[in-house]
Structure formats: C-alpha cells, structure tokens
Design a protein around this motif. Structure first.
Motif, PDB file in Angstrom:
ATOM      1  N   PHE A  84     -17.014 -16.378  43.213  1.00 29.74           N
ATOM      2  CA  PHE A  84     -15.821 -16.007  42.328  1.00 29.74           C
ATOM      3  C   PHE A  84     -14.561 -16.911  42.668  1.00 29.74           C
ATOM      4  CE2 PHE A  84     -17.156 -11.534  41.397  1.00 29.74           C
ATOM      5  CZ  PHE A  84     -17.321 -11.867  40.090  1.00 29.74           C
ATOM      6  N   ALA A 103     -15.404 -20.494  41.812  1.00 27.26           N
ATOM      7  CA  ALA A 103     -15.204 -20.546  40.289  1.00 27.26           C
ATOM      8  C   ALA A 103     -13.913 -20.503  39.876  1.00 27.26           C
ATOM      9  CB  ALA A 103     -16.101 -19.378  39.558  1.00 27.26           C
ATOM     10  N   VAL A 131     -19.794 -18.718  38.553  1.00 30.64           N
ATOM     11  CA  VAL A 131     -20.000 -17.492  38.206  1.00 30.64           C
ATOM     12  C   VAL A 131     -21.351 -16.737  38.334  1.00 30.64           C
ATOM     13  CG1 VAL A 131     -19.602 -16.281  35.926  1.00 30.64           C
ATOM     14  CG2 VAL A 131     -17.795 -18.011  36.728  1.00 30.64           C
ATOM     15  N   ALA A 186     -22.008 -15.431  41.585  1.00 30.97           N
ATOM     16  CA  ALA A 186     -21.269 -14.324  41.845  1.00 30.97           C
ATOM     17  C   ALA A 186     -22.154 -13.168  41.357  1.00 30.97           C
ATOM     18  CB  ALA A 186     -20.059 -14.173  41.151  1.00 30.97           C
ATOM     19  N   ILE A 187     -22.791 -13.540  40.074  1.00 34.90           N
ATOM     20  CA  ILE A 187     -23.827 -12.201  39.620  1.00 34.90           C
ATOM     21  C   ILE A 187     -24.985 -12.294  40.409  1.00 34.90           C
ATOM     22  CG2 ILE A 187     -25.000 -11.738  37.444  1.00 34.90           C
ATOM     23  CD1 ILE A 187     -22.967 -13.386  35.683  1.00 34.90           C
ATOM     24  N   PHE A 244     -14.423  -8.666  35.316  1.00 36.12           N
ATOM     25  CA  PHE A 244     -15.057  -9.823  35.855  1.00 36.12           C
ATOM     26  C   PHE A 244     -14.231 -10.974  35.463  1.00 36.12           C
ATOM     27  CE2 PHE A 244     -18.048 -13.242  35.422  1.00 36.12           C
ATOM     28  CZ  PHE A 244     -19.008 -12.885  36.412  1.00 36.12           C
ATOM     29  N   TRP A 303     -10.715 -10.612  37.414  1.00 35.11           N
ATOM     30  CA  TRP A 303     -10.829 -10.739  38.839  1.00 35.11           C
ATOM     31  C   TRP A 303     -10.755 -12.422  39.060  1.00 35.11           C
ATOM     32  CZ3 TRP A 303      -9.807  -8.556  42.965  1.00 35.11           C
ATOM     33  CH2 TRP A 303     -10.212  -8.894  44.318  1.00 35.11           C
ATOM     34  N   LEU A 304     -11.493 -12.931  38.089  1.00 33.71           N
ATOM     35  CA  LEU A 304     -11.462 -14.518  38.194  1.00 33.71           C
ATOM     36  C   LEU A 304      -9.961 -14.994  38.027  1.00 33.71           C
ATOM     37  CD1 LEU A 304     -14.605 -15.337  36.296  1.00 33.71           C
ATOM     38  CD2 LEU A 304     -14.116 -16.301  38.522  1.00 33.71           C
ATOM     39  N   LEU A 309      -7.999 -14.322  41.237  1.00 29.31           N
ATOM     40  CA  LEU A 309      -8.355 -15.148  42.342  1.00 29.31           C
ATOM     41  C   LEU A 309      -7.936 -16.549  41.980  1.00 29.31           C
ATOM     42  CD1 LEU A 309     -11.913 -14.011  43.586  1.00 29.31           C
ATOM     43  CD2 LEU A 309      -9.654 -13.400  44.564  1.00 29.31           C
ATOM     44  N   LEU A 334      -8.407 -15.862  48.741  1.00 25.90           N
ATOM     45  CA  LEU A 334      -9.700 -14.949  48.627  1.00 25.90           C
ATOM     46  C   LEU A 334      -9.303 -13.660  49.376  1.00 25.90           C
ATOM     47  CD1 LEU A 334     -12.391 -14.332  47.411  1.00 25.90           C
ATOM     48  CD2 LEU A 334     -13.403 -15.514  49.065  1.00 25.90           C
TER      49      LEU A 334
END
Lengths: 130, 120
Positions: free
Chosen positions: A25, A28, A51, A54-55, B61, B64-65, B68, B73
């Motif tokens: 994450f 990315a 990304v 992360a998945i 998702f 959160w990106l 960050l 982190l």
C-alpha cells in the motif's frame, strides 16, 4: 508438527502477509505521488502493480486467518491479526527510512499492550450471546 | 491545510472500516438461525447490508491509499488501530456486546496510544 509450532507458524505467517500488504500500500501510494483528490490520482494509484501485491497479501492473510481459526482460540488469533503493526514498525525503518520519536514509540507500546489485553480478554471471557 | 486533510482522511478511514464490519455483522445475524447455508447466503445477497459492507471496504481501499500518501506507514497503521475501539463501542451499542474489564483496559490503552502517536 506440534500444535504449539502450528500456532506459532500460523501467527508469524499471518503477520507477514498483513505486513506485506501494508508495505505494498505504501509503495503504491509513494509511486502515485503527488496525492490529489481527483480521478486522475485514483486511476494512477490503481495502475500501480503494488496495489495488486496488497490484494495478494490480503488473500494470503485471509486464508491463513481462516486456517488458524479452525484450531486456534480466537483471542490470540485476534491479537495476531492486529500485530502486523509491529512488523510494519520494524520494516518501515530500513525500507522507507521512517523513524518514530521516543513518545511515538511509547504510544506504539500502549497500542500493542491494548491489543494484547483485548486478546487475553477474549480468551478468558465467557462467550455470552444475549 | 495538510493536517486537516490528514485528519479528515483518518476519520473517514475509521468510519468506513468500522462501518464495513457492522454492515457484515448485520448481514450475518439477520436471517433465521435454522436457515441452510444456501438460504442464508441467498438472503444476505438480497439485502442491503452485505452490499453496504462491500461498498465500505472498496471505499476504504482508496481512502487508505490516500491516507498513506500523506503519513509515514508506521504511524498510519498505528492510527488505524483506532477502528478496533470504534467497532467495540459500536458492538456494545448495536449488538449489546459486553464490556469486560480486559476489554475496557485494552480499549483505553489503544486510545491513549493512538492519541500519543497522533500528537507527538
């Protein structure tokens, strides 16, 4: 394999998957810099291969979690599912050059203690469903 | 400006994360207990809760990106731990779950820790 080793291995694998996801994450997010509240940024960040790492990490963590839950008590499993924070704190120093101040380390210790406390509580508390 | 954006993204992250957990819990507990697995899933898929939960986690998702992108982190993950506390308080209100002593102590430790990491 003894049960103890199974738990230990399971918890370590779970934390490793979760930590991997968080690192992906951050990677990315860093690669998609600069952050803007617009569609271009969303498309840019979703185009980052990180990304999808992360998945993959999430799927791995999910499968590990379900395997662990079949055997391990929920308390320690709960703690393990949130202790990726420890893995992240350790790895973000060499990988991203991050550093926590002494106060932040103290705060982090409180958070970790809190998670462990909840885990112990889950193990010992009777499961009452009204 | 930047710190306002960070706090906003943090709050949104906590909201969608705990919101997603509540939606899944509501989806899971709703059908009759004696329903078969297939009936259970069919019922859940036809009701809004499961979809709301999925919507929340997809939103998280991206949020959160975004979060960050703006914070380191280690701090981000530590601050994200706040959702544990929100889920527990919500569990108490919505599902009448019990607050045992270890749970209360654990929640207070997490709140204190998150506050220190956030401010320090």
């Amino acid at each position: 394999m003894s049960l103890k080793k199974f738990y230990l291995l399971g918890f370590v694998v779970l934390i490793a998957f979760d930590t991997f996801s968080q690192v992906c994450f951050k990677m990315a997010a860093t690669h998609a810099d600069p952050f803007m509240i617009d569609m271009a940024w969303v498309l840019r960040v979703l185009g980052e291969v990180w990304v999808y790492g992360a998945i993959v990490g999430y799927i791995g963590a999910f499968l590990t979690w379900m395997t662990l839950l079949r055997h391990a008590p929920v308390g320690p499993a709960f703690a393990a599912s949130h202790l990726e924070v420890v893995g992240v704190m350790i790895i973000s120093v060499p990988l991203f050059g991050e550093s926590l101040s002494a106060w932040q380390m103290f705060g982090a210790a409180l958070v970790v203690a809190g998670v462990i406390c909840l885990a112990v509580g889950e193990t010992s508390a009777p499961h009452v469903h009204p | 400006m930047n710190s306002l954006l960070i706090v906003t993204l943090w709050v949104l992250n906590i909201l969608v994360d705990s919101g997603g957990h509540f939606a899944f819990k509501l989806a899971a507990v709703e059908p009759a207990a004696d329903a078969t697995t297939l009936e259970h899933w069919r019922h859940m898929l036809g009701r809004p809760w499961l979809w709301l939960g999925i919507f929340c986690f997809v939103g998280e998702f991206v949020l959160w990106l975004a979060f960050l992108s703006l914070v380191p982190l280690a701090q981000g993950v530590l601050l994200g731990m706040m959702s544990i506390v929100v889920v527990m308080i919500g569990g108490r209100i919505v599902f009448k779950e019990h607050f045992t002593r270890p749970r209360i102590v654990g929640m207070l430790l997490i709140v204190a820790g998150v506050a220190i990491v956030g401010v320090a």
